[in-house]
Scaffold this active site. Structure first.
Site, PDB file in Angstrom:
ATOM      1  N   GLY A  98     -43.471  47.246  42.148  1.00 17.31           N
ATOM      2  CA  GLY A  98     -43.483  46.673  43.494  1.00 17.31           C
ATOM      3  C   GLY A  98     -42.074  46.595  44.064  1.00 17.31           C
ATOM      4  O   GLY A  98     -41.150  46.118  43.393  1.00 17.31           O
ATOM      5  N   ASP A 100     -40.799  44.698  46.167  1.00 18.05           N
ATOM      6  CA  ASP A 100     -40.267  43.334  46.252  1.00 18.05           C
ATOM      7  C   ASP A 100     -39.678  42.888  44.920  1.00 18.05           C
ATOM      8  O   ASP A 100     -38.652  42.208  44.872  1.00 18.05           O
ATOM      9  CB  ASP A 100     -41.336  42.362  46.729  1.00 18.05           C
ATOM     10  CG  ASP A 100     -42.609  42.374  45.890  1.00 18.05           C
ATOM     11  OD1 ASP A 100     -42.855  43.358  45.148  1.00 18.05           O
ATOM     12  OD2 ASP A 100     -43.394  41.398  45.983  1.00 18.05           O
TER      13      ASP A 100
END
Length: 242
Positions: A98, A100
């Site tokens: 991911g 993030d």
């Protein structure tokens, strides 16, 4: 000016920085729920934004919506990669990590260089990632976030009430059901983070995300609370790539 955006599953966080400012040094910042997405341009309008760096884990539709309202065409959509700014990614498929989480790792390394770190981002999910002292992202763990954990227990157990994570924090063994749910969920969150720290031999735990301030008091390991660690990482990336 530089616009930084962290589009998560629940909220969209943003910050604006002067050119050359150190990561985390912002002249404005804020957050909105997805339902308030259309309010974002009004927040950005006072600033002469010339560049944007965006992390989006909330899907293609939000990507399209953000693309239409960004105040500049110089937009970098942040993605995980094999290596960036000295941070190496040991994920089996680096692009699958991911974005993030990779940005948070980059932010943590920027704030605490040369240390073995656990980076715990406590949002809709709690992600717990390990970085070595020589800047290798080893991988991590993902568990349901505090609100999701408490809400799931309340929904699946017929006679247990819904408990908000913003409630007063219980300590130890609770003497009522509401506090018992919250105490158990906090212990589970803290236990996962502490286990990761022990497995990794971490020198420091970086704690961020909407539920971080509730989980921090339950931790018995060295930790540092950091607001918007993903935005710090995006800022570091922007400074590195020019």
């Amino acid at each position: 000016m530089l616009l930084l955006i962290d589009a998560g599953n629940t909220r969209i966080k943003w910050a604006i920085a002067e050119p050359g400012a150190a990561p985390g040094k912002w002249c404005a910042s804020g957050a909105v729920a997805h339902a308030e997405l259309n309010h974002l341009p009004a927040h950005w309008q006072p600033y002469p934004i010339t560049r944007a760096v965006v992390s989006n884990v909330a899907g293609g539709r939000l990507h399209e919506q953000l693309q239409l309202m960004l105040p500049t065409t110089a937009v970098s959509w942040f993605a995980s990669r094999r290596e960036l700014a000295g941070l190496r990614n040991a994920y089996r498929d680096p692009a699958q990590l991911g974005c993030d989480r990779f940005a948070a790792a980059l932010g943590a390394r920027t704030l605490e260089p040369g240390k073995a770190l656990i980076v715990a981002t406590c949002g809709t999910a709690t992600t717990i990632d390990a970085l070595t002292a020589d800047a290798l992202f080893l991988g991590g763990m993902i568990v349901p976030g505090l609100a999701l954990m408490a809400g799931s227990l309340a929904r699946k157990t017929a006679q247990l009430p819904q408990v908000a994570p913003q409630a007063a924090l219980p300590t130890g063994f609770a003497d009522n059901t509401d506090d018992a749910i919250l105490s158990g969920c906090l212990a589970a969150q803290a236990g996962a983070i502490e286990r990761a720290c022990a497995l990794h031999g971490a020198q420091q735990c970086i704690l961020s995300g909407g539920a971080a301030s509730f989980i921090a008091p339950a931790l018995s390991v060295p930790h540092r609370l950091v607001d918007n660690i993903v935005l710090v990482g995006l800022h570091a990336c922007a400074n590195f790539t020019g």
